[in-house]
Design a protein around this motif. Structure first.
Motif, short mmCIF file in Angstrom:
data_model
loop_
_atom_site.label_atom_id
_atom_site.label_comp_id
_atom_site.label_asym_id
_atom_site.label_seq_id
_atom_site.Cartn_x
_atom_site.Cartn_y
_atom_site.Cartn_z
N GLN A 13 48.76 67.31 -68.56
CA GLN A 13 49.04 67.29 -67.13
C GLN A 13 50.49 66.86 -66.88
N ALA A 14 51.02 67.29 -65.77
CA ALA A 14 52.36 66.88 -65.38
C ALA A 14 52.44 65.36 -65.33
N GLY A 15 53.54 64.85 -65.87
CA GLY A 15 53.72 63.41 -65.96
C GLY A 15 53.24 62.82 -67.28
N GLY A 16 52.55 63.60 -68.05
CA GLY A 16 52.03 63.14 -69.32
C GLY A 16 53.03 63.24 -70.44
N SER A 17 52.55 62.95 -71.65
CA SER A 17 53.41 62.92 -72.84
C SER A 17 52.78 63.69 -73.98
N ARG A 64 64.16 61.97 -71.00
CA ARG A 64 62.69 62.14 -71.06
C ARG A 64 62.21 62.44 -72.48
N ASN A 81 58.20 62.89 -72.82
CA ASN A 81 57.60 62.09 -71.76
C ASN A 81 57.89 62.71 -70.40
N SER A 82 57.13 62.28 -69.42
CA SER A 82 57.32 62.76 -68.03
C SER A 82 57.40 64.28 -67.99
N ASN A 84 56.88 68.15 -67.15
CA ASN A 84 56.66 68.92 -65.93
C ASN A 84 56.45 70.38 -66.29
N SER A 122 50.37 71.60 -63.54
CA SER A 122 50.86 70.84 -62.37
C SER A 122 49.74 70.51 -61.42
#
Length: 122
Positions: A13-17, A64, A81-82, A84, A122
């Motif tokens: 998911q967006a924001g994941g790593s 990131r 990381n982070s 998108n 997203s």
């Protein structure tokens, strides 16, 4: 040339790593990560020197992503990381010849992996 195999891709998911890995059959020198987004050209992501010093990041990932290598294990990593949606694509690791300082230019590299898919929802 060396044989390279990437792993660690997947759906996130967006924001994941995610952490990508690349194992080399021989002892690689300078290395790099590239990616190809759907319908786009191959794009440079990051490069690292023979002795493990990060050299360059493309602007969109700086701060990131982190490139690193474990020369004792012939491994290359990309910590992402982070994430998108713009990070979605197939990620390739690449190795440069011993005499080449790897940059953002594809022709610096003479060995390529088969790629690993990263999909960011997203």
């Amino acid at each position: 040339q060396v044989h390279l195999v990437e792993s660690g891709g997947g759906l996130v998911q967006a924001g994941g790593s995610l952490r990508l890995s690349c194992v080399a059959s021989g002892r690689p020198y300078g290395m790099g990560w590239f990616r190809r987004a759907p319908g786009k050209e191959l794009e440079f992501v990051a490069s690292i020197s023979f002795n493990g010093v990060p050299l360059e990041y493309t602007d969109s990932v700086r701060g990131r992503f982190a490139i690193s290598k474990d020369s004792a294990k012939n491994m290359l990593y990309l910590q992402m990381n982070s994430l998108n949606a713009n990070d979605t694509g197939v990620y390739y690791c690449a190795a440069a010849p011993w005499h080449t300082r790897p940059s953002a230019l594809q022709h610096d590299y003479d060995s390529w992996g088969q790629g690993t898919q990263v999909t960011v929802s997203s």
